[in-house]
Structure formats: structure tokens, C-alpha cells
Design a protein around this motif. Structure first.
Motif, PDB file in Angstrom:
ATOM      1  N   THR A  53       0.837  -1.203   0.000  1.00 28.62           N
ATOM      2  CA  THR A  53       0.000   0.000   0.000  1.00 28.62           C
ATOM      3  C   THR A  53       0.870   1.250   0.000  1.00 28.62           C
ATOM      4  O   THR A  53       0.543   2.246  -0.655  1.00 28.62           O
ATOM      5  CB  THR A  53      -0.957   0.046   1.215  1.00 28.62           C
ATOM      6  OG1 THR A  53      -0.226   0.241   2.434  1.00 28.62           O
ATOM      7  CG2 THR A  53      -1.803  -1.209   1.317  1.00 28.62           C
ATOM      8  N   LYS A  54       1.976   1.188   0.725  1.00 27.41           N
ATOM      9  CA  LYS A  54       2.856   2.353   0.822  1.00 27.41           C
ATOM     10  C   LYS A  54       3.743   2.485  -0.420  1.00 27.41           C
ATOM     11  O   LYS A  54       4.075   3.605  -0.833  1.00 27.41           O
ATOM     12  CB  LYS A  54       3.703   2.266   2.093  1.00 27.41           C
ATOM     13  CG  LYS A  54       2.885   2.361   3.383  1.00 27.41           C
ATOM     14  CD  LYS A  54       2.095   3.669   3.466  1.00 27.41           C
ATOM     15  CE  LYS A  54       1.417   3.836   4.816  1.00 27.41           C
ATOM     16  NZ  LYS A  54       0.680   5.112   4.907  1.00 27.41           N
ATOM     17  N   PHE A  55       4.143   1.360  -1.018  1.00 22.70           N
ATOM     18  CA  PHE A  55       4.858   1.436  -2.297  1.00 22.70           C
ATOM     19  C   PHE A  55       3.971   2.103  -3.340  1.00 22.70           C
ATOM     20  O   PHE A  55       4.436   2.928  -4.135  1.00 22.70           O
ATOM     21  CB  PHE A  55       5.259   0.032  -2.765  1.00 22.70           C
ATOM     22  CG  PHE A  55       6.656  -0.375  -2.399  1.00 22.70           C
ATOM     23  CD1 PHE A  55       7.676  -0.365  -3.342  1.00 22.70           C
ATOM     24  CD2 PHE A  55       6.958  -0.772  -1.110  1.00 22.70           C
ATOM     25  CE1 PHE A  55       8.964  -0.739  -3.010  1.00 22.70           C
ATOM     26  CE2 PHE A  55       8.241  -1.153  -0.764  1.00 22.70           C
ATOM     27  CZ  PHE A  55       9.255  -1.131  -1.720  1.00 22.70           C
ATOM     28  N   ALA A  56       2.686   1.742  -3.354  1.00 26.29           N
ATOM     29  CA  ALA A  56       1.744   2.372  -4.283  1.00 26.29           C
ATOM     30  C   ALA A  56       1.613   3.862  -4.005  1.00 26.29           C
ATOM     31  O   ALA A  56       1.529   4.675  -4.930  1.00 26.29           O
ATOM     32  CB  ALA A  56       0.380   1.691  -4.184  1.00 26.29           C
ATOM     33  N   LEU A  57       1.616   4.223  -2.729  1.00 26.06           N
ATOM     34  CA  LEU A  57       1.540   5.639  -2.359  1.00 26.06           C
ATOM     35  C   LEU A  57       2.773   6.393  -2.842  1.00 26.06           C
ATOM     36  O   LEU A  57       2.674   7.563  -3.253  1.00 26.06           O
ATOM     37  CB  LEU A  57       1.395   5.767  -0.841  1.00 26.06           C
ATOM     38  CG  LEU A  57       1.177   7.175  -0.279  1.00 26.06           C
ATOM     39  CD1 LEU A  57      -0.087   7.806  -0.857  1.00 26.06           C
ATOM     40  CD2 LEU A  57       1.097   7.139   1.238  1.00 26.06           C
ATOM     41  N   GLU A  58       3.925   5.737  -2.816  1.00 25.23           N
ATOM     42  CA  GLU A  58       5.148   6.362  -3.329  1.00 25.23           C
ATOM     43  C   GLU A  58       5.029   6.639  -4.822  1.00 25.23           C
ATOM     44  O   GLU A  58       5.387   7.723  -5.307  1.00 25.23           O
ATOM     45  CB  GLU A  58       6.357   5.463  -3.054  1.00 25.23           C
ATOM     46  CG  GLU A  58       6.718   5.320  -1.591  1.00 25.23           C
ATOM     47  CD  GLU A  58       7.169   6.618  -0.975  1.00 25.23           C
ATOM     48  OE1 GLU A  58       7.888   7.380  -1.636  1.00 25.23           O
ATOM     49  OE2 GLU A  58       6.786   6.881   0.186  1.00 25.23           O
ATOM     50  N   GLY A  59       4.519   5.658  -5.579  1.00 23.70           N
ATOM     51  CA  GLY A  59       4.332   5.862  -7.013  1.00 23.70           C
ATOM     52  C   GLY A  59       3.323   6.947  -7.293  1.00 23.70           C
ATOM     53  O   GLY A  59       3.505   7.773  -8.208  1.00 23.70           O
ATOM     54  N   LEU A  60       2.267   6.989  -6.491  1.00 24.28           N
ATOM     55  CA  LEU A  60       1.258   8.037  -6.634  1.00 24.28           C
ATOM     56  C   LEU A  60       1.866   9.406  -6.388  1.00 24.28           C
ATOM     57  O   LEU A  60       1.595  10.361  -7.124  1.00 24.28           O
ATOM     58  CB  LEU A  60       0.111   7.782  -5.646  1.00 24.28           C
ATOM     59  CG  LEU A  60      -1.003   8.824  -5.627  1.00 24.28           C
ATOM     60  CD1 LEU A  60      -1.816   8.760  -6.909  1.00 24.28           C
ATOM     61  CD2 LEU A  60      -1.904   8.621  -4.414  1.00 24.28           C
ATOM     62  N   THR A  61       2.692   9.508  -5.372  1.00 23.91           N
ATOM     63  CA  THR A  61       3.324  10.784  -5.026  1.00 23.91           C
ATOM     64  C   THR A  61       4.185  11.299  -6.173  1.00 23.91           C
ATOM     65  O   THR A  61       4.080  12.469  -6.570  1.00 23.91           O
ATOM     66  CB  THR A  61       4.188  10.632  -3.761  1.00 23.91           C
ATOM     67  OG1 THR A  61       3.353  10.246  -2.657  1.00 23.91           O
ATOM     68  CG2 THR A  61       4.912  11.929  -3.421  1.00 23.91           C
TER      69      THR A  61
END
Length: 290
Positions: free
Chosen positions: A163-171
Motif C-alpha cells: 500500500t505504501k509502495f503504491a503511495l510512493e508511485g502516486l506521489t
């Protein structure tokens, strides 16, 4: 602080942990704050009421899994403060357990809160952020991620890390999308801070653990027993750094928060560099021209 400097912050997950500390520090520094929680009454009860006035604080009961609930909270914030200058997407929770142990619902619930809730907030806020010229260097979106969003080598945390890796890509993607509007997007990756994050109401375990995963259970018990309450990071100091980062003239995309976070990051970078070196020759032979 003059009216010109009274920036408006919108913060999710504000009733405990980093979120609560951020709200109190921002109010103490003279800023206006809209703060969300699943339970508005609980939020009002834990905020430092000595810092609160009718003008500077807006408590909001928000279900981040509901786009309509999020949309209304953004509209209510604009109605009260006329704009939003800084969004801090702080809401989230941890999920221990291997993929085999976790149900589809447990996995999807973690993504709903940690990722899709952020997307809903940003989607509904962007029409207002794009037209906001109050902040001289542009509005800011600060996503509270985790060092587990940069290195996933923590046993039992594969879903939370994803979930946090995805948040990094989103950022990073948001930063590229919004550059032409002068909107700065950052990710904060804390290490271990002494908050309630490792308590059972913030760090869920699998409903149906599998006994064969002994190493994972050991890590889970260690985190919720030995590490919980003994983390080296001071959340008051950490939140001050986050606020200063949000207010800086040109905030960097990545903020590794805490000495342990930076240590984990350096180790991951070295590992990637070694992998590139190891596979360089064969990986370089794949172009048509080779």
C-alpha cells in the motif's frame, strides 16, 4: 502571525498519533486547520482545546472509503476557510500477516484506507488547489508514507508495504502531473516513532493466522511487544520537521524521517546498485541494436 501567513491545512487521521500532534503544533503556530477523523466527537475531545477557536479549527467526521464523505469535507473546509493551502494525508493503519493468511477483505480494506482514501482526498481537493494563488510558492500535498514504502523487506508486512509502495508511485506521478500548476507533492517516510501505531487498533493482525509462519509471528509479537513503546523516534520532533518541510520554499519529493529510516534507505539503495552491477552486462544486451 498576520492574516497573510495564516495558511490553511487539511489533515486526515487527526485523532491520534502523528495526526493529532500535527494539528496541535499547527494550531500553536497560528495556522488554520481542518482535521478529519472517523469519530468527530473523539477528535474534539483529544485536541488541545486551549489552542482552539471558532475561527482556526474545523473538526470533520469523514469516512475515507466514501468519496461523497471526502468531497463534503473538502467543501466544508472551503466554505469555512475559503481555500486549502496544504493537505497532509496522514490517515492509515498497519496490517501484519502474509498473503496466504489474509482474507481478500483484509487486503482490500488496507488499500482502501492507505491508498484509495488518499486518492479521493486529492481528487476532490485539486480543483481548489489548482486555482489557489495564496501560497507564494504553490500549494502542497504531503503524503505520510513509511520506510516500508521504500524497502519491503519486513516479514509479515507485504500487504502494508505494497500500500505504501503504491503511495510512493502516486506521489511521484502526482508531482509530474501537477508541476505546471506549481503544486508541490512530497512523501514522508518515517521510521520507528513512539506513537500508538503498533497498538492493536492501528496495527491489525490476520484474523486467521497460519501456525507454520513462525518467523512472521515472531516479528509481529516483537513489534507489538518489545518495540511498541520503545521506539527511538520522538513524534513531537518528527511532526515539527514535517510542518517545516511543508512550509519550505521548495520541498523535496522524498523525506526520510528519522536516522533509522535513512539507514534502511541507504541499505536499499546499495542493494539496488549491487543488483544493477551484477546484471548489467546481460541486461544491456536486450536492445535491437545489440
Amino acid at each position: 502571525m498576520t492574516q497573510k501567513d495564516q495558511k490553511v491545512f487539511y489533515i486526515t487521521g487527526a485523532s491520534k498519533g502523528f495526526g493529532l500532534i500535527l494539528v496541535n503544533q499547527l494550531l500553536e503556530r497560528g495556522f488554520n486547520v481542518a482535521a478529519t477523523s472517523r469519530n468527530k466527537e473523539q477528535l474534539v475531545n483529544v485536541i488541545n482545546n486551549k489552542l482552539v477557536t471558532e475561527e482556526n479549527f474545523l473538526p470533520l467526521q469523514v469516512d475515507l472509503t466514501s468519496d461523497e464523505s471526502v468531497k463534503k469535507s473538502i467543501e466544508d473546509t472551503i466554505s469555512k476557510f475559503t481555500r486549502i493551502d496544504v493537505i497532509i494525508n496522514n490517515a492509515g493503519y498497519g496490517q501484519f500477516g502474509t498473503i496466504e493468511e489474509l482474507t481478500d477483505k483484509e487486503v482490500r480494506d488496507n488499500f482502501e484506507c492507505n491508498l484509495f482514501g488518499v486518492i479521493s482526498v486529492v481528487r476532490n481537493a485539486l480543483p481548489h488547489l489548482r486555482t489557489n494563488k495564496f501560497f507564494a510558492n504553490g500549494p502542497r500535498i504531503i503524503n505520510i508514507s513509511s520506510i516500508a514504502g521504500f524497502t519491503g523487506s519486513f516479514p509479515g508486512c507485504s500487504i502494508y508495504s505494497s500500500t505504501k509502495f503504491a503511495l510512493e508511485g502516486l506521489t511521484e506521478g502526482l508531482g509530474a502531473d501537477l508541476k505546471e500548476f506549481g503544486i508541490h507533492v512530497s512523501s514522508v517516510k518515517p521510521g520507528y516513532f513512539r506513537t500508538s501505531f503498533l497498538e492493536k487498533d492501528s496495527m491489525a493482525g490476520p484474523a486467521n493466522p497460519i501456525k507454520e509462519y513462525t518467523a512472521v509471528r515472531h516479528v509481529q509479537e516483537m513489534h507489538q511487544g518489545q518495540i511498541n513503546g520503545n521506539q527511538s523516534g520522538d513524534p513531537e520532533k518528527g511532526c515539527k520537521v514535517i510542518i517545516d518541510h511543508a512550509l519550505s520554499e521548495n520541498p523535496s519529493t522524498h523525506l526520510f524521517l528519522g536516522p533509522d529510516s535513512m539507514k534502511y534507505a541507504q541499505s536499499k539503495i546499495e542493494s539496488i546498485q549491487n543488483d544493477i552491477k551484477t546484471n548489467h552486462e546481460v541486461a544491456s544486451s536486450t536492445d535491437f541494436s545489440q
